[in-house]
Design a protein around this motif. Sequence first.
Motif, mmCIF file in Angstrom:
data_model
loop_
_atom_site.group_PDB
_atom_site.id
_atom_site.type_symbol
_atom_site.label_atom_id
_atom_site.label_comp_id
_atom_site.label_asym_id
_atom_site.label_seq_id
_atom_site.Cartn_x
_atom_site.Cartn_y
_atom_site.Cartn_z
ATOM 1 N N MET A 1 0.836 -1.248 -0.015
ATOM 2 C CA MET A 1 -0.057 -0.267 0.074
ATOM 3 C C MET A 1 0.614 1.109 0.091
ATOM 4 O O MET A 1 1.779 1.239 0.784
ATOM 5 N N ALA A 7 -5.882 4.408 4.482
ATOM 6 C CA ALA A 7 -7.312 3.598 4.998
ATOM 7 C C ALA A 7 -8.477 3.494 6.175
ATOM 8 O O ALA A 7 -8.451 5.089 6.693
ATOM 9 N N ILE A 9 -10.885 2.222 7.464
ATOM 10 C CA ILE A 9 -11.267 1.190 9.158
ATOM 11 C C ILE A 9 -12.452 1.211 9.614
ATOM 12 O O ILE A 9 -13.128 2.099 10.308
ATOM 13 N N HIS A 43 -9.441 -4.958 2.697
ATOM 14 C CA HIS A 43 -9.437 -6.245 3.918
ATOM 15 C C HIS A 43 -10.630 -6.408 4.898
ATOM 16 O O HIS A 43 -11.115 -5.192 4.937
ATOM 17 N N SER A 44 -11.466 -7.750 4.454
ATOM 18 C CA SER A 44 -12.426 -7.337 5.200
ATOM 19 C C SER A 44 -12.288 -9.117 5.836
ATOM 20 O O SER A 44 -12.347 -10.047 5.817
ATOM 21 N N THR A 54 -13.859 -3.884 8.088
ATOM 22 C CA THR A 54 -13.496 -4.156 6.327
ATOM 23 C C THR A 54 -12.708 -3.107 6.462
ATOM 24 O O THR A 54 -12.657 -1.451 7.404
ATOM 25 N N VAL A 55 -11.295 -2.698 6.085
ATOM 26 C CA VAL A 55 -10.358 -1.360 5.469
ATOM 27 C C VAL A 55 -10.717 -1.657 4.263
ATOM 28 O O VAL A 55 -10.312 -2.048 3.327
ATOM 29 N N TYR A 57 -9.122 0.826 0.891
ATOM 30 C CA TYR A 57 -8.673 1.548 0.684
ATOM 31 C C TYR A 57 -7.904 2.788 -0.712
ATOM 32 O O TYR A 57 -8.705 2.357 -1.261
ATOM 33 N N ASP A 61 -7.605 11.453 0.497
ATOM 34 C CA ASP A 61 -9.030 12.041 1.310
ATOM 35 C C ASP A 61 -10.281 12.346 0.878
ATOM 36 O O ASP A 61 -11.166 11.524 0.852
ATOM 37 N N ALA A 64 -12.080 9.463 -0.872
ATOM 38 C CA ALA A 64 -12.636 8.590 0.537
ATOM 39 C C ALA A 64 -14.160 9.759 1.075
ATOM 40 O O ALA A 64 -14.769 8.506 1.281
ATOM 41 N N ARG A 65 -14.208 10.705 1.034
ATOM 42 C CA ARG A 65 -14.787 11.568 1.593
ATOM 43 C C ARG A 65 -15.773 11.893 0.144
ATOM 44 O O ARG A 65 -17.403 11.437 0.356
ATOM 45 N N VAL A 92 -10.425 6.795 10.164
ATOM 46 C CA VAL A 92 -9.933 7.071 8.840
ATOM 47 C C VAL A 92 -8.290 7.215 9.019
ATOM 48 O O VAL A 92 -7.857 7.558 10.220
ATOM 49 N N ALA A 93 -6.952 6.870 8.879
ATOM 50 C CA ALA A 93 -6.066 7.044 8.760
ATOM 51 C C ALA A 93 -5.404 7.435 7.789
ATOM 52 O O ALA A 93 -5.503 6.313 6.497
ATOM 53 N N GLN A 94 -4.182 7.634 7.772
ATOM 54 C CA GLN A 94 -3.129 7.225 6.514
ATOM 55 C C GLN A 94 -2.245 7.043 7.096
ATOM 56 O O GLN A 94 -1.644 7.003 7.529
ATOM 57 N N VAL A 95 -2.071 6.184 5.619
ATOM 58 C CA VAL A 95 -0.769 5.293 5.609
ATOM 59 C C VAL A 95 0.267 4.985 5.314
ATOM 60 O O VAL A 95 1.041 6.858 4.962
#
Lengths: 109, 109
Positions: A1, A7, A9, A43-44, A54-55, A57, A61, A64-65, A92-95
């Motif tokens: 990734m 991500a 989550i 991923h689930s 469930t993540v 990717y 941002d 995702a929004r 919500v997180a940034q890899v």
Amino acid sequence: MKSGTVAVIFVSKRTAVDPEGYMKAAEEMGKAAARFPGYCGIHSARGADGVGITVSYWSSDEAARAWKADAAHSAIREQGRATWYEWYELIVAQVTRDYRWKREELGSE
Amino acid sequence: MKSGTVAVIFVSKRTAVDPEGYMKAAEEMGKAAARFPGYCGIHSARGADGVGITVSYWSSDEAARAWKADAAHSAIREQGRATWYEWYELIVAQVTRDYRWKREELGSE
């Protein structure tokens, strides 16, 4: 990734209600997400206790929004609150980095 | 989950080997992580297909790296590669925001 990938989550607990409707909607949402701009993968897993993670990717941002705001996704979310979920949490997180490992195939012995 | 918290997303596929040993080790590692400095929480789910996701949350990247380097954790990781996992993927990400939702209790009808 890739570093910078976003991500999302999604941790949820299912009710016991309407398993067929839920499965159908989850499958449809998975397909719709995969077609959505900026999708980078998913991923689930869901255990026997009804707790699932469930993540998904996303390339940014904004992507995702936009998926969050998607009309079909929003309608399913309302149905999820009304019927399928006891609770959920979304993080919500940034890899920043990743690692992979895979068992080597040694052939049959 | 506070913004800046580090999420370590561990996605793995179990072998069919040694379920008792794996369960015992997973429980021990969960307890050891919870005692480790900087621990902020955990989410975990594994489905019938053997794919599981565990997300552990840490107060900083240093805390997440220190847990990775922990001796007991490293020994279990070696055992995981030797015995319990087909593959795994680990994604480290920095939390930017979160949401929670919970069904309202309406009482018995």
